[in-house]
Design an enzyme around this catalytic site. Structure first.
Site, mmCIF file in Angstrom:
data_model
loop_
_atom_site.group_PDB
_atom_site.id
_atom_site.type_symbol
_atom_site.label_atom_id
_atom_site.label_comp_id
_atom_site.label_asym_id
_atom_site.label_seq_id
_atom_site.Cartn_x
_atom_site.Cartn_y
_atom_site.Cartn_z
ATOM 1 N N GLY A 290 7.434 0.565 -1.041
ATOM 2 C CA GLY A 290 6.469 1.603 -0.736
ATOM 3 C C GLY A 290 6.700 2.181 0.648
ATOM 4 O O GLY A 290 7.280 1.522 1.517
ATOM 5 N N GLN B 70 4.636 6.410 8.408
ATOM 6 C CA GLN B 70 5.834 5.622 8.747
ATOM 7 C C GLN B 70 7.036 6.508 9.063
ATOM 8 O O GLN B 70 7.996 6.040 9.665
ATOM 9 C CB GLN B 70 6.191 4.665 7.596
ATOM 10 C CG GLN B 70 5.164 3.561 7.400
ATOM 11 C CD GLN B 70 5.586 2.631 6.289
ATOM 12 O OE1 GLN B 70 5.328 2.895 5.121
ATOM 13 N NE2 GLN B 70 6.257 1.546 6.627
ATOM 14 N N CYS C 237 6.944 -5.233 5.635
ATOM 15 C CA CYS C 237 6.737 -3.801 5.826
ATOM 16 C C CYS C 237 7.985 -3.224 6.474
ATOM 17 O O CYS C 237 8.548 -3.828 7.389
ATOM 18 C CB CYS C 237 5.531 -3.600 6.741
ATOM 19 S SG CYS C 237 5.192 -1.877 7.139
ATOM 20 N N LEU C 238 8.414 -2.050 6.022
ATOM 21 C CA LEU C 238 9.599 -1.415 6.604
ATOM 22 C C LEU C 238 9.390 -1.100 8.085
ATOM 23 O O LEU C 238 10.357 -0.968 8.835
ATOM 24 C CB LEU C 238 9.944 -0.131 5.838
ATOM 25 C CG LEU C 238 10.389 -0.334 4.379
ATOM 26 C CD1 LEU C 238 10.548 1.010 3.687
ATOM 27 C CD2 LEU C 238 11.677 -1.142 4.318
ATOM 28 N N HIS D 52 -1.416 -2.048 0.448
ATOM 29 C CA HIS D 52 -0.645 -2.026 1.698
ATOM 30 C C HIS D 52 -0.420 -0.579 2.164
ATOM 31 O O HIS D 52 -0.660 -0.239 3.323
ATOM 32 C CB HIS D 52 0.685 -2.750 1.457
ATOM 33 C CG HIS D 52 1.630 -2.744 2.613
ATOM 34 N ND1 HIS D 52 2.014 -3.896 3.263
ATOM 35 C CD2 HIS D 52 2.274 -1.729 3.253
ATOM 36 C CE1 HIS D 52 2.855 -3.571 4.248
ATOM 37 N NE2 HIS D 52 3.033 -2.269 4.257
ATOM 38 N N GLU D 53 0.040 0.269 1.245
ATOM 39 C CA GLU D 53 0.387 1.648 1.629
ATOM 40 C C GLU D 53 -0.863 2.453 1.977
ATOM 41 O O GLU D 53 -0.851 3.244 2.927
ATOM 42 C CB GLU D 53 1.165 2.342 0.501
ATOM 43 C CG GLU D 53 2.501 1.699 0.149
ATOM 44 C CD GLU D 53 3.392 1.456 1.350
ATOM 45 O OE1 GLU D 53 3.363 2.237 2.310
ATOM 46 O OE2 GLU D 53 4.119 0.440 1.340
ATOM 47 N N HIS E 199 -1.972 1.951 5.475
ATOM 48 C CA HIS E 199 -1.202 2.711 6.475
ATOM 49 C C HIS E 199 -1.901 4.037 6.790
ATOM 50 O O HIS E 199 -1.853 4.523 7.925
ATOM 51 C CB HIS E 199 0.199 3.031 5.948
ATOM 52 C CG HIS E 199 1.227 1.970 6.211
ATOM 53 N ND1 HIS E 199 1.580 1.565 7.480
ATOM 54 C CD2 HIS E 199 1.997 1.252 5.365
ATOM 55 C CE1 HIS E 199 2.525 0.633 7.393
ATOM 56 N NE2 HIS E 199 2.793 0.419 6.127
HETATM 57 ZN ZN LIG Z 1 4.120 -0.947 5.385
#
Ligand SMILES: [Zn+2]
Length: 165
Positions: free
Chosen positions: A46, A51, A88-89, A130-131, A134
């Protein structure tokens, strides 16, 4: 399409509350396409617009057979509980244990402004939660009840290597 740079945790953009998307135009389409390409390249499940430095409510989630775009997403329903490892990226090389609902239903617009409902269990439900967080300026590290130590990470990597061998 173009790859975008993924911001990491120390970047203040990731702490901002994102604004709703109001223009369903070419710029949004380009952003969503770029996010899909960036997510695929990074091997993630995701990616949220903040991000890549865009403070708007848009998210891409890989649901296995395709990537779906969630514009102005909202959670409609959630049920059950799962407890597992999350990363997480924007927080490379760090993983933590996070409790999430096991089932989540969301509604979101697509790039044309049409509304759709999506539901998922397990990893997809985890990813929706999670997304969407953000978009309100939150990272999973705030929710994790235990972040893995370097030693625990090493053991995990070794176990994965054995699995892949
Ligand atoms: Zn993330």
């Amino acid at each position: 399409m173009a790859l975008r740079n993924i911001l990491t945790a120390e970047n203040p953009t990731l702490k901002r509350v994102c604004r709703p998307v109001t223009s369903f135009d070419d710029r949004l389409a380009t952003l969503l396409d770029d996010m899909k390409e960036t997510l695929a390249k990074a091997n993630g499940v995701g990616l949220a617009a903040p991000q890549v430095g865009i403070v708007r409510r848009a998210v891409i989630v890989d649901v296995g057979d395709q990537m779906i775009e969630l514009v102005n997403p909202k959670i409609l329903e959630s049920a059950g509980e799962q407890d597992g490892l999350e990363g997480c990226l924007s927080v490379p090389d760090h993983y933590g244990m996070v409790k999430r609902p096991n089932y989540v239903k969301v509604e979101a617009q697509d790039r044309h402004g049409d509304w759709h409902e999506y539901e998922g269990e397990g990893l997809i439900a985890r990813c929706f939660c999670h997304e969407l967080e953000h978009l309100d300026g939150h990272l999973f590290t705030e929710k994790a009840y235990h972040m893995l130590s370097d030693e625990e990470m090493d053991r995990l990597m070794e176990a994965q290597e054995e699995e892949n061998a």
